[in-house]
Design an enzyme around this catalytic site. Structure first.
Site, mmCIF file in Angstrom:
data_model
loop_
_atom_site.group_PDB
_atom_site.id
_atom_site.type_symbol
_atom_site.label_atom_id
_atom_site.label_comp_id
_atom_site.label_asym_id
_atom_site.label_seq_id
_atom_site.Cartn_x
_atom_site.Cartn_y
_atom_site.Cartn_z
ATOM 1 N N ALA A 16 -3.704 1.216 -2.516
ATOM 2 C CA ALA A 16 -4.787 1.451 -3.468
ATOM 3 C C ALA A 16 -5.559 0.165 -3.766
ATOM 4 C CB ALA A 16 -4.221 2.056 -4.748
ATOM 5 N N HIS A 17 -6.587 0.320 -4.602
ATOM 6 C CA HIS A 17 -7.490 -0.801 -4.862
ATOM 7 C C HIS A 17 -6.804 -1.960 -5.568
ATOM 8 C CE1 HIS A 17 -8.871 1.167 -8.929
ATOM 9 N NE2 HIS A 17 -7.583 1.050 -8.834
ATOM 10 N N ASN A 18 -7.256 -3.163 -5.191
ATOM 11 C CA ASN A 18 -6.811 -4.418 -5.808
ATOM 12 C C ASN A 18 -5.356 -4.787 -5.519
ATOM 13 O OD1 ASN A 18 -8.930 -3.237 -8.174
ATOM 14 N ND2 ASN A 18 -9.291 -5.310 -7.408
#
Length: 338
Positions: free
Chosen positions: A238-240
């Site tokens: 997922a993001h980051n």
């Protein structure tokens, strides 16, 4: 197909040879399937019986096992690694001609190295750059503002949506999607508001990403895979998130947003990692485990349910629901005796 003598292999990989150095090797195979013209290896003692019955012409093994083998052997400190290097000599891939296929679409502002191969039905977006000796396989889509460094390969049908930067010698398998919008939402008055995902994805040198895996771009900062990270098929990052160098992640694993995984970690199949936590370097997570808290000490961790026969599992499932009651009873009895 190339042919090597046992002596040539010993010299190339600095191995000790016992037996016929002139024996010609045409390929590699398992202990059970190898022919007298093929090479095999023993890295795990559980396969010792297969070694005793093997027809392999040459066997790579550890010095401790040399007395159990007959015929020609190559002594290696790490037989598995040595076998991988020898097998690579026989992994001959067809050469790809440099150039852009007439059925590919390249934005005028994009840069494609004259030594790169761009296959049919490829689309390359604005301001994107393809480095020297890259291979962009059939049907791949490279969106705007993407950079692919020298020697990287998108095998086929790979999608880089936007703001994706690949290092050198990165290899991505079919169906993988990098740079998709991260799953960022905020609730207002009973309705979800989408949070813009303004970051990108950065993939370090020598990484490999399996088929149908997804790596989302960051909300503000980039999602990062450091060098030599290996991702299996069907993995969601997922993001980051940040994945440390030399970490390997097996199939069907999901890593939630902003999780930080250290260097030299191993995550087994179907592992779940909760978001916003940290896993230190040199951690092994066994299959089906769920990581709910940060891990600060190297080691092996498990939380998966071990397999039992169905009858036993059903009994234990009932007992699990009664654990709180049983503990309370034990505490009450303990107080009475005190």
């Amino acid at each position: 197909m190339p042919i090597f003598t046992a002596q040539e292999l010993a010299e190339r990989f600095n191995l000790q040879l016992f037996g016929d150095g002139n024996l010609r090797i045409h390929g590699v195979a398992t202990l059970t399937q190898a022919s007298p013209e093929q090479l095999s290896f023993l890295a795990n003692p559980r396969y010792l019986t297969q070694l005793l019955n093997s027809r392999a012409g040459v066997i790579v093994l550890h010095a401790d096992d040399v007395k159990t083998a007959s015929g020609t052997v190559l002594i290696a400190k790490d037989p598995y690694v040595t076998f991988a290097k020898i097998a690579a000599l026989f992994d001959i891939k067809p050469a790809r001609e440099a150039g852009i296929h007439p059925l590919a679409t390249v934005d005028p502002s994009a840069h494609v190295s004259p030594t790169a191969h761009v296959g049919a039905f490829v689309s390359i977006g604005a301001r994107s750059s393809i480095g020297a000796s890259c291979i962009i396989g059939t049907g791949s889509i490279i969106g705007d503002d993407c950079t692919i460094d020298d020697g990287s390969e998108l095998i086929a049908r790979v999608t880089l949506i936007s703001k994706v930067r690949l290092g050198k010698r990165v290899r991505i398998h079919p169906g993988a999607v990098l740079g998709g919008e991260g799953f960022g939402l905020a609730m207002e008055n009973g309705h979800w508001i989408k949070i813009p995902q303004l970051g990108g994805v950065v993939i370090g040198d020598d990484c490999e990403i399996g088929a149908n895996s997804c790596i989302d771009r960051g909300a503000l900062d980039d999602t990062v895979l450091e060098e030599d990270v290996h991702i299996d098929n069907l993995v969601q990052i997922a993001h980051n998130c940040r994945i440390g160098a030399h970490t390997a992640i097996a199939g069907c694993t999901g890593i939630a947003g902003s999780a930080k995984i250290g260097r030299y970690c191993l995550l087994g199949g179907h592992v779940g990692v909760v978001g916003h936590l940290q896993i230190c370097d040199n951690v092994v997570i066994t299959g089906k485990s769920v990581v709910r808290n940060s891990i600060h000490t190297p080691g092996e961790y498990s939380s998966g349910t071990p397999l039992t026969d169905n009858r036993t599992w059903r009994k234990n499932a009932v007992r699990f629901k009664q654990l709180d009651m049983l503990v309370r009873r034990m505490m009450a009895v303990s107080k009475e005796k005190a």
